[in-house]
Design an enzyme around this catalytic site. Structure first.
Site, mmCIF file in Angstrom:
data_model
loop_
_atom_site.group_PDB
_atom_site.id
_atom_site.type_symbol
_atom_site.label_atom_id
_atom_site.label_comp_id
_atom_site.label_asym_id
_atom_site.label_seq_id
_atom_site.Cartn_x
_atom_site.Cartn_y
_atom_site.Cartn_z
ATOM 1 N N GLU A 187 -7.499 -12.201 6.189
ATOM 2 C CA GLU A 187 -6.456 -11.638 7.068
ATOM 3 C C GLU A 187 -7.056 -11.586 8.473
ATOM 4 O OE1 GLU A 187 -5.762 -7.413 6.579
ATOM 5 O OE2 GLU A 187 -3.783 -7.488 7.518
ATOM 6 N N ASP A 208 2.710 -2.746 4.486
ATOM 7 C CA ASP A 208 2.857 -1.341 4.892
ATOM 8 C C ASP A 208 4.211 -1.195 5.589
ATOM 9 O OD1 ASP A 208 -0.041 -0.332 4.410
ATOM 10 O OD2 ASP A 208 -0.296 -2.186 5.555
ATOM 11 N N HIS A 232 0.867 -1.184 0.000
ATOM 12 C CA HIS A 232 0.000 0.000 0.000
ATOM 13 C C HIS A 232 0.900 1.230 0.000
ATOM 14 C CE1 HIS A 232 -3.550 -2.430 1.259
ATOM 15 N NE2 HIS A 232 -2.594 -3.185 1.785
ATOM 16 N N HIS A 286 -8.234 -8.132 -0.484
ATOM 17 C CA HIS A 286 -7.783 -8.689 0.786
ATOM 18 C C HIS A 286 -8.876 -9.651 1.260
ATOM 19 C CE1 HIS A 286 -4.978 -5.392 0.734
ATOM 20 N NE2 HIS A 286 -4.562 -5.564 1.968
HETATM 21 N N1 ADE Z 1 -4.737 -1.174 4.312
HETATM 22 C C1 ADE Z 1 -3.419 -1.075 4.444
HETATM 23 N N2 ADE Z 1 -2.905 -2.187 4.944
HETATM 24 C C2 ADE Z 1 -3.933 -3.045 5.145
HETATM 25 C C3 ADE Z 1 -4.059 -4.360 5.630
HETATM 26 N N3 ADE Z 1 -2.996 -5.070 6.035
HETATM 27 N N4 ADE Z 1 -5.284 -4.910 5.695
HETATM 28 C C4 ADE Z 1 -6.352 -4.216 5.308
HETATM 29 N N5 ADE Z 1 -6.292 -2.982 4.837
HETATM 30 C C5 ADE Z 1 -5.101 -2.392 4.750
HETATM 31 ZN ZN ZN Z 2 -2.615 -5.044 2.593
#
Ligand code: ADE
Ligand code: ZN
Length: 335
Positions: free
Chosen positions: A197, A276, A16, A194
């Site tokens: 997670e 990130d 991101h 995504h």
């Molecule tokens: N936005 C940035 N990183 C993220 C993550 N790991 N999961 C969901 N949204 C995100």
């Molecule tokens: Zn992500």
């Protein structure tokens, strides 16, 4: 092993751009835009990067992105990331950006996309790094708002390869975005999301069945459901795994318990990514190093992961093959 990973040609598929915002650059841009951050120093800001869950992180991440105002800010953020790619032998990257984080603050879609894409063009010229952009819809917002973003994106369609779905997963299932994904695919965007997670295996089922995604971002919780694992393998979908993110957001308590090797043994196609990096303590190479050490991965395993990073990229076959050949030659002389 460290130098093997450092020099390994690789691609990053889960990143991101707003998550690459290092505290130093954030302070610099905040200052030039005359925005006051609620931290007195770079050190104090860096100290706030302690999270107990995904939502904890997201709150700080959206706050940081709030200092990005001008096209040059988006350019500087992206070019800074691409410089780090060059230093780590990342040959290709697929960068997610969250337009709504900015358009909701009154920044135009054009400002965001032009700043980011100009940086990717310069990185291609200066470093030979290829990039694609993935426009991610924020799942805590409504589908109607995602439709508005889709409309905003259309004049810049040639600069965007794919769509993604990110932000708070629990309570915001893929089914909520079924219509906007359908419309986005009709516009030519490749669907990604995504899934698994924070949400359970049912969310992964929805993402593959209802949204028709071509790659699964994270996907850790797929392992809860054997039938799902079989289906992911059958459909040849890769998982973009982010080890240090999983550790920072308590998806795993210890990297030694990370399911990456188990996934490989089951026949799932995995890649290693930073998600990130400014917030989770490491760029992509540090993610490779950390997971290699925790799970005792061999050079062959690492080679397979890098291979997947090109094979499951969105690149056209010709460029993909060029990178794969370069990687194969590297492995042959460094195994
Ligand atoms: N936005 C940035 N990183 C993220 C993550 N790991 N999961 C969901 N949204 C995100
Ligand atoms: Zn992500």
């Amino acid at each position: 092993m460290k130098s093997f990973i450092q020099n390994l040609p690789k691609s990053e598929l889960h990143l991101h751009i707003e998550g690459t915002f290092e505290p130093e650059l954030m302070f610099k841009i905040a200052q030039r835009n005359q925005i006051k951050l609620p931290y007195s120093s770079v050190e104090e800001l860096a100290k706030a990067y302690q999270f107990s869950c995904l939502q904890d992180f997201l709150d700080i991440y959206y706050q940081g992105a709030g200092v990005l105002i001008h096209e040059q800010d988006f350019y500087d953020l992206t070019y800074s990331y691409l410089t780090k790619c060059q230093e780590q032998n990342v040959r290709h990257t697929e960068i997610m950006f969250d337009p709504q984080t900015h358009t909701d603050r009154g920044i135009s879609f054009e400002t965001v996309i032009n700043g980011i894409s100009r940086a990717t063009e310069d990185a291609k010229k200066n470093f030979g790094i290829t990039s694609f952009l993935i426009m991610s819809y924020l799942r805590h917002l409504s589908e109607e708002e995602a439709f508005k973003t889709l409309t905003d994106s259309l004049p810049f369609k040639h600069k965007i390869k794919a769509i993604g779905l990110d932000s708070s997963e629990k309570g915001n299932p893929p089914s909520k975005f079924q219509n906007v994904f359908k419309a986005s695919v009709l516009e030519g965007y490749i669907p990604l999301a995504h899934a698994g997670e924070d949400g359970n295996a049912d969310y992964v089922w929805e993402a593959i069945d209802l949204l028709g995604i071509k790659r699964i971002d994270h996907g850790n919780n797929s392992l809860q459901d054997e039938q799902l694992v079989t289906e992911i393998i059958k459909r040849n979908l890769a998982l973009t795994i982010c080890p240090l993110s999983n550790l920072a957001l308590k998806v795993v308590d210890d990297l030694k318990d990370h399911p990456l090797k188990k996934m490989m043994d089951l026949g799932l196609k995995v890649t290693v990514n930073s998600d990130d990096p400014a917030y989770f303590g490491g760029q992509v190479n540090k993610n490779y190093e950390a997971i290699q050490e925790a799970l005792n991965l061999t050079k062959e395993d690492i080679y397979q992961i890098a291979k997947n990073s090109f094979e499951y990229s969105l690149l056209e076959p010709e460029t993909k093959n060029k990178y794969l050949q370069e990687l194969a030659a590297y492995f042959k002389s460094n195994a």
